[in-house]
Design a protein around this motif. Structure first.
Motif, PDB file in Angstrom:
ATOM      1  N   TYR A  83       0.800  -1.398   0.371  1.00  0.00           N
ATOM      2  CA  TYR A  83      -0.059   0.233  -0.291  1.00  0.00           C
ATOM      3  C   TYR A  83       0.892   1.238  -0.057  1.00  0.00           C
ATOM      4  N   LYS A  84       1.158   2.789  -0.672  1.00  0.00           N
ATOM      5  CA  LYS A  84       1.217   3.284  -1.232  1.00  0.00           C
ATOM      6  C   LYS A  84       1.530   4.298   0.399  1.00  0.00           C
ATOM      7  N   GLY A  85       0.378   4.238   0.942  1.00  0.00           N
ATOM      8  CA  GLY A  85       0.030   5.399   2.249  1.00  0.00           C
ATOM      9  C   GLY A  85       0.532   4.400   4.096  1.00  0.00           C
ATOM     10  N   SER A  86       0.243   5.127   4.653  1.00  0.00           N
ATOM     11  CA  SER A  86       0.772   4.141   5.830  1.00  0.00           C
ATOM     12  C   SER A  86      -0.557   3.697   6.588  1.00  0.00           C
ATOM     13  N   TYR A  87      -0.595   2.269   7.340  1.00  0.00           N
ATOM     14  CA  TYR A  87      -0.637   1.519   8.262  1.00  0.00           C
ATOM     15  C   TYR A  87      -0.702   2.571   9.803  1.00  0.00           C
ATOM     16  N   GLU A  88      -2.051   2.231  10.251  1.00  0.00           N
ATOM     17  CA  GLU A  88      -1.342   2.353  11.751  1.00  0.00           C
ATOM     18  C   GLU A  88      -2.361   1.366  12.609  1.00  0.00           C
ATOM     19  N   LYS A 118      10.680  -2.223  14.981  1.00  0.00           N
ATOM     20  CA  LYS A 118      10.860  -1.913  13.930  1.00  0.00           C
ATOM     21  C   LYS A 118      12.188  -1.871  12.195  1.00  0.00           C
ATOM     22  N   LYS A 119      12.826  -1.557  13.963  1.00  0.00           N
ATOM     23  CA  LYS A 119      15.079  -1.796  13.210  1.00  0.00           C
ATOM     24  C   LYS A 119      14.927  -3.060  12.555  1.00  0.00           C
ATOM     25  N   GLU A 120      14.715  -4.238  12.967  1.00  0.00           N
ATOM     26  CA  GLU A 120      14.638  -5.660  13.094  1.00  0.00           C
ATOM     27  C   GLU A 120      13.862  -5.659  11.293  1.00  0.00           C
ATOM     28  N   LYS A 131       5.328 -10.486  14.448  1.00  0.00           N
ATOM     29  CA  LYS A 131       6.268 -10.283  13.861  1.00  0.00           C
ATOM     30  C   LYS A 131       5.797  -9.043  12.594  1.00  0.00           C
ATOM     31  N   GLU A 132       4.329  -9.079  13.003  1.00  0.00           N
ATOM     32  CA  GLU A 132       3.206  -8.322  11.760  1.00  0.00           C
ATOM     33  C   GLU A 132       3.224  -6.688  13.217  1.00  0.00           C
ATOM     34  N   PHE A 152       3.549  -1.956  10.947  1.00  0.00           N
ATOM     35  CA  PHE A 152       2.934  -0.630  11.178  1.00  0.00           C
ATOM     36  C   PHE A 152       3.634   0.636  11.234  1.00  0.00           C
ATOM     37  N   ASP A 153       3.347   1.894  10.471  1.00  0.00           N
ATOM     38  CA  ASP A 153       3.626   3.037  10.760  1.00  0.00           C
ATOM     39  C   ASP A 153       3.660   3.788  12.127  1.00  0.00           C
TER      40      ASP A 153
END
Length: 107
Positions: free
Chosen positions: A55-60, A105-107, A75-76, A80-81
């Motif tokens: 998806y070109k947008g972000s997920y929250e 987020k860094k993994e 892992k999921e 998310f942003d």
């Protein structure tokens, strides 16, 4: 201030999640996914091992879960942003959750 619409997705399974995202993904810059464990709130939603379509947008993720620390280790979480937590969980849990989400987020 620019306003954004972030439609909330509630789904019982991954097929339902993907089909709902497909309906809106080209119309909005952000998609809000409600994660409910059936304990923090009565309903259960998106509380399964999920994957998110490109998806070109972000997920929250809006975590309505009793144990955000355990969810954050899944892992999921890294898909998310933005992660939304409930303040009533307490300062210590929120601090720990922030550390877990940053590491994920860094993994």
């Amino acid at each position: 201030m620019e306003y954004q619409i972030a439609p909330a997705i509630i789904a019982d399974n991954e097929n339902e999640l993907h089909s709902r995202i497909e309906l809106i993904k080209n119309q909005v810059p952000r998609i809000h996914v409600d994660i409910m464990d059936g304990n923090f709130v009565q309903r259960k939603s998106n509380f399964f091992p999920l994957s998110l379509p490109k998806y070109k947008g972000s997920y929250e993720a809006h975590l309505m879960v009793k144990d955000p620390l355990t969810w954050g280790k899944r892992k999921e979480c890294s898909h998310f942003d933005v992660i939304i937590l409930h303040a009533e969980l307490g300062h210590n849990i929120i601090e720990e959750a922030i550390a877990i989400f940053h590491k994920k987020k860094k993994e």
